[in-house]
Design an enzyme around this catalytic site. Structure first.
Site, short mmCIF file in Angstrom:
data_model
loop_
_atom_site.label_atom_id
_atom_site.label_comp_id
_atom_site.label_asym_id
_atom_site.label_seq_id
_atom_site.Cartn_x
_atom_site.Cartn_y
_atom_site.Cartn_z
N LYS A 185 61.16 -11.30 109.99
CA LYS A 185 62.49 -10.41 110.11
C LYS A 185 63.34 -11.28 111.38
O LYS A 185 64.52 -11.19 111.54
CB LYS A 185 62.36 -8.88 110.35
CG LYS A 185 61.88 -8.36 109.05
CD LYS A 185 61.56 -6.86 109.28
CE LYS A 185 60.88 -6.44 108.02
NZ LYS A 185 61.50 -6.63 106.63
N GLY A 186 62.55 -11.44 112.54
CA GLY A 186 63.11 -12.13 113.68
C GLY A 186 63.97 -13.20 113.37
O GLY A 186 64.95 -13.31 113.46
N ASN A 239 64.73 -14.63 110.30
CA ASN A 239 65.93 -14.50 109.44
C ASN A 239 67.30 -13.85 110.38
O ASN A 239 68.21 -14.38 109.85
CB ASN A 239 65.36 -13.24 108.42
CG ASN A 239 64.30 -13.79 107.52
OD1 ASN A 239 64.09 -15.06 107.62
ND2 ASN A 239 63.74 -12.90 106.78
N THR A 290 70.97 2.09 106.41
CA THR A 290 71.17 1.19 105.13
C THR A 290 70.73 1.95 103.90
O THR A 290 69.56 2.36 103.98
CB THR A 290 70.69 -0.07 105.45
OG1 THR A 290 69.27 -0.20 105.74
CG2 THR A 290 71.14 -0.83 106.62
N LEU A 291 71.51 1.77 102.81
CA LEU A 291 71.24 2.68 101.75
C LEU A 291 71.18 1.86 100.39
O LEU A 291 71.38 2.31 99.39
CB LEU A 291 72.32 3.76 101.54
CG LEU A 291 72.23 4.76 102.56
CD1 LEU A 291 73.76 5.60 102.60
CD2 LEU A 291 71.23 5.84 102.77
N THR A 338 65.11 -9.88 99.14
CA THR A 338 64.33 -9.94 100.49
C THR A 338 65.20 -10.26 101.35
O THR A 338 65.99 -11.42 101.10
CB THR A 338 63.30 -11.28 100.33
OG1 THR A 338 62.57 -11.09 98.79
CG2 THR A 338 62.31 -11.47 101.41
N ASP A 371 67.97 -8.03 106.91
CA ASP A 371 67.85 -9.02 108.18
C ASP A 371 69.54 -9.54 107.95
O ASP A 371 70.11 -9.66 109.13
CB ASP A 371 67.20 -10.26 107.79
CG ASP A 371 65.83 -9.64 107.79
OD1 ASP A 371 65.42 -8.50 108.45
OD2 ASP A 371 64.85 -10.17 107.01
O1 RIB Z 1 62.99 -8.67 105.73
C1 RIB Z 1 62.15 -9.79 105.01
C2 RIB Z 1 61.11 -10.44 105.82
O2 RIB Z 1 60.07 -9.47 106.06
C3 RIB Z 1 60.58 -11.56 104.91
O3 RIB Z 1 60.98 -12.83 105.19
C4 RIB Z 1 59.10 -11.58 105.30
O4 RIB Z 1 58.64 -12.56 106.21
C5 RIB Z 1 59.02 -9.96 106.04
O5 RIB Z 1 58.87 -10.37 107.39
#
Ligand code: RIB
Length: 307
Positions: free
Chosen positions: A39-40, A42, A220-221, A248, A252
């Site tokens: 997440k960080g 991204n 977020t919805l 996915t 982020d």
């Molecule tokens: O928010 C998506 C992320 O969550 C993915 O890239 C994965 O690594 C998890 O951390």
């Protein structure tokens, strides 16, 4: 415009499936890919692509993944000087099962070096934090580090945006250090104690969280967009409709664009519309970073969808 992101860095191991398995079941996949994630990372790449000078505070292991992921961040324009190479454990990894028909996923994370991101790392990066307009945080590093970073940034007058993902309990007095808190439905339910199913529930949850001291709660919805709650307003901002390939990293993309818009001192409703657009673009491609839009792409998308 400067942003510091303190958070996780992962290698994402993807298996594409015709559908997600149930516990105890094996489903044969159609393909395997390794892609940068966390997440960080991204969110840092998302901010950099939108034109913010972006510092990242984190750790990676001394392994092939750490090396590749640092290279990827640099290639995306992220300033990596505050990322430590830590020999104690492996780089964080995520195993992602992707349902090809719906774009939905199941994710399991082994944090590795994420859990070694410490208050000392925050102290060592204070120069970057102090000169930033926004500090952007998530919950894939120790909560103690998140709390400390939020407090230190707030003391320096830096706006703190906390994306409380994945869902975890927070120290009760962290809220006053936050400019914006950006939970999804599950996270908003856990933090507020109000079960969020409808938009009305989200308003109630948002009001509860605002009463604890945070300036803006942005829930977020998913397909329904996002909801902003502050002391004097509650406003629903609808989503843009696109065909999801891989959801996915939608959160982020949203948080990166929101942080950039906050750094640019935009009105919160406009900031959420921009963030909804970034999330919509992101989910049209495979991988947590592949779909993160550049500024040009985002502006083009918004111009095309303005009514
Ligand atoms: O928010 C998506 C992320 O969550 C993915 O890239 C994965 O690594 C998890 O951390």
């Amino acid at each position: 415009m400067r942003i510091t992101v303190a958070g996780s860095i992962h290698m994402d191991f993807y298996i594409n499936l015709p559908r997600l398995p149930v516990p105890g079941e094996t489903v044969l996949g159609k393909g395997f890919t390794m892609l940068p994630g966390g997440k960080g990372a991204n969110q840092a790449v998302g901010c950099a692509r939108l034109g913010a000078y972006t510092y990242m505070v984190s750790r990676v292991g001394k392994d092939f993944m750490g090396k590749e992921l640092l290279k990827n961040l640099r290639e995306n324009g992220v300033d990596t000087r505050y990322i430590r190479v830590d020999e104690e454990t492996h780089t964080g990894v995520a195993f992602i099962l992707l349902d090809e028909s719906s774009g939905e996923n199941m994710i399991a994370v082994a944090p590795g070096t994420d859990y070694r991101v410490s208050v000392e790392d925050v102290d060592n990066s204070m120069k970057a934090i102090e000169e930033s307009d926004v500090l952007l945080l998530q919950l894939e590093i120790p909560v103690e580090t998140v709390y400390y970073a939020a407090k230190k940034a707030w003391e320096k007058g830096v706006k703190v945006v906390l994306n409380p993902a994945p869902a975890r309990e927070l120290p009760s007095d962290i809220y006053r250090y936050l400019y914006a808190l950006t939970p999804n439905r599950v996270e908003a339910s856990l933090l507020s104690g109000v079960e969020v199913k409808t938009i009305d529930d989200a308003v109630k949850a948002g009001r509860e969280l605002v009463s604890r001291g945070v300036e803006y709660v942005v829930i977020t919805l998913g397909r329904e967009g996002s909801l902003i709650v502050s002391r004097d307003m509650a406003k629903h901002v609808p989503a843009f409709k696109v065909k999801a390939v891989d959801t996915t990293g939608a959160g982020d993309a949203f948080n990166a664009a929101l942080a950039v818009a906050i750094a640019e001192a935009r009105d919160m409703v406009e900031a959420c519309r921009i963030a909804n657009a970034a999330a919509a673009i992101q989910i049209t491609r495979l991988g947590a970073q592949s779909g993160l839009p550049s500024r040009e792409e985002l502006e083009e998308f918004l111009a095309k969808h303005s009514s």
